[in-house]
Design a protein around this motif. Sequence first.
Motif, PDB file in Angstrom:
ATOM      1  N   PRO A 220       0.733  -1.354  -0.009  1.00  0.00           N
ATOM      2  CA  PRO A 220      -0.061   0.028   0.212  1.00  0.00           C
ATOM      3  C   PRO A 220       0.798   1.409  -0.144  1.00  0.00           C
ATOM      4  O   PRO A 220       0.368   2.110  -0.382  1.00  0.00           O
ATOM      5  CB  PRO A 220      -0.882  -0.061   1.298  1.00  0.00           C
ATOM      6  CG  PRO A 220      -0.501  -1.221   1.951  1.00  0.00           C
ATOM      7  CD  PRO A 220       0.693  -2.097   1.122  1.00  0.00           C
ATOM      8  N   ASP A 221       1.946   1.173   0.607  1.00  0.00           N
ATOM      9  CA  ASP A 221       3.002   2.377   0.720  1.00  0.00           C
ATOM     10  C   ASP A 221       3.937   2.398  -0.476  1.00  0.00           C
ATOM     11  O   ASP A 221       4.727   3.260  -0.320  1.00  0.00           O
ATOM     12  CB  ASP A 221       3.343   2.705   1.802  1.00  0.00           C
ATOM     13  CG  ASP A 221       2.524   2.845   3.213  1.00  0.00           C
ATOM     14  OD1 ASP A 221       1.444   3.368   2.859  1.00  0.00           O
ATOM     15  OD2 ASP A 221       2.452   2.112   4.180  1.00  0.00           O
ATOM     16  N   GLY A 222       3.807   1.430  -1.520  1.00  0.00           N
ATOM     17  CA  GLY A 222       4.891   1.336  -2.274  1.00  0.00           C
ATOM     18  C   GLY A 222       5.998   0.335  -1.966  1.00  0.00           C
ATOM     19  O   GLY A 222       5.959  -0.079  -0.646  1.00  0.00           O
ATOM     20  N   THR A 223       6.915   0.150  -2.817  1.00  0.00           N
ATOM     21  CA  THR A 223       7.814  -1.044  -2.281  1.00  0.00           C
ATOM     22  C   THR A 223       9.232  -0.230  -2.526  1.00  0.00           C
ATOM     23  O   THR A 223       9.518   0.677  -3.366  1.00  0.00           O
ATOM     24  CB  THR A 223       7.767  -2.304  -3.476  1.00  0.00           C
ATOM     25  OG1 THR A 223       6.540  -2.630  -3.478  1.00  0.00           O
ATOM     26  CG2 THR A 223       8.787  -3.218  -3.443  1.00  0.00           C
ATOM     27  N   ASN A 224      10.170  -0.833  -1.696  1.00  0.00           N
ATOM     28  CA  ASN A 224      11.506  -0.374  -1.501  1.00  0.00           C
ATOM     29  C   ASN A 224      12.188  -0.812  -2.782  1.00  0.00           C
ATOM     30  O   ASN A 224      11.991  -2.145  -3.132  1.00  0.00           O
ATOM     31  CB  ASN A 224      12.140  -0.827  -0.090  1.00  0.00           C
ATOM     32  CG  ASN A 224      13.523  -0.519  -0.249  1.00  0.00           C
ATOM     33  OD1 ASN A 224      14.204  -0.973  -1.031  1.00  0.00           O
ATOM     34  ND2 ASN A 224      13.829   0.358   0.582  1.00  0.00           N
ATOM     35  N   PRO A 225      12.924  -0.149  -3.567  1.00  0.00           N
ATOM     36  CA  PRO A 225      13.467  -0.664  -4.957  1.00  0.00           C
ATOM     37  C   PRO A 225      14.619  -1.834  -4.574  1.00  0.00           C
ATOM     38  O   PRO A 225      14.383  -2.772  -5.450  1.00  0.00           O
ATOM     39  CB  PRO A 225      14.256   0.488  -5.331  1.00  0.00           C
ATOM     40  CG  PRO A 225      13.770   1.766  -4.781  1.00  0.00           C
ATOM     41  CD  PRO A 225      13.015   1.195  -3.515  1.00  0.00           C
TER      42      PRO A 225
END
Length: 173
Positions: free
Chosen positions: A74-79
């Motif tokens: 939901p908060d995006g993914t760490n690269p």
Amino acid sequence: MVGVTRPPDDSVDRIVRAWAARDPQLDASPLEVVGRLLLCAQHCEREILAALAEFELSFADFDVINTLRRRADPDGTNPTDLARSSLITSGAMTARLNRLESAGLIERTPDAADRRAVRVRLTPGGERLAERALVAVLAADERFLDPLGRRQREALAGTLKDLLLPHEDAQPR
């Protein structure tokens, strides 16, 4: 036996037969499996790339956007986590993310927990494209597997899993 028809020879049969004629002491039987695995992978990859051409996606781009879609953070993914999930290096991931961001398929936002880091998420257009591309790839997979019935697919999947597991376990994580 009467009434039993042999399937036609394939390219691997011809290679194994040629090795037997050239060097009768050589056991080329591993090619019967490995050669077919490699050739099947090439044919399947061609089907997948043809399916992705409509969307102007490379297989690597497809992998990244559908990894983001599958993870659904939901908060995006760490690269770095994204690179681990899609099995590529973080350096290659940066270049790929730049390209996908330029195409409007992903967005990068600052990480609320670490101001030096970013989070990656699909844009709404990226989400739609990832879904359409996945449907096309699964259809290509289905076309490739069409000669096999359900039981054959299940048996092959189990056999390939038995072959793959010891090699995956040997990979550093």
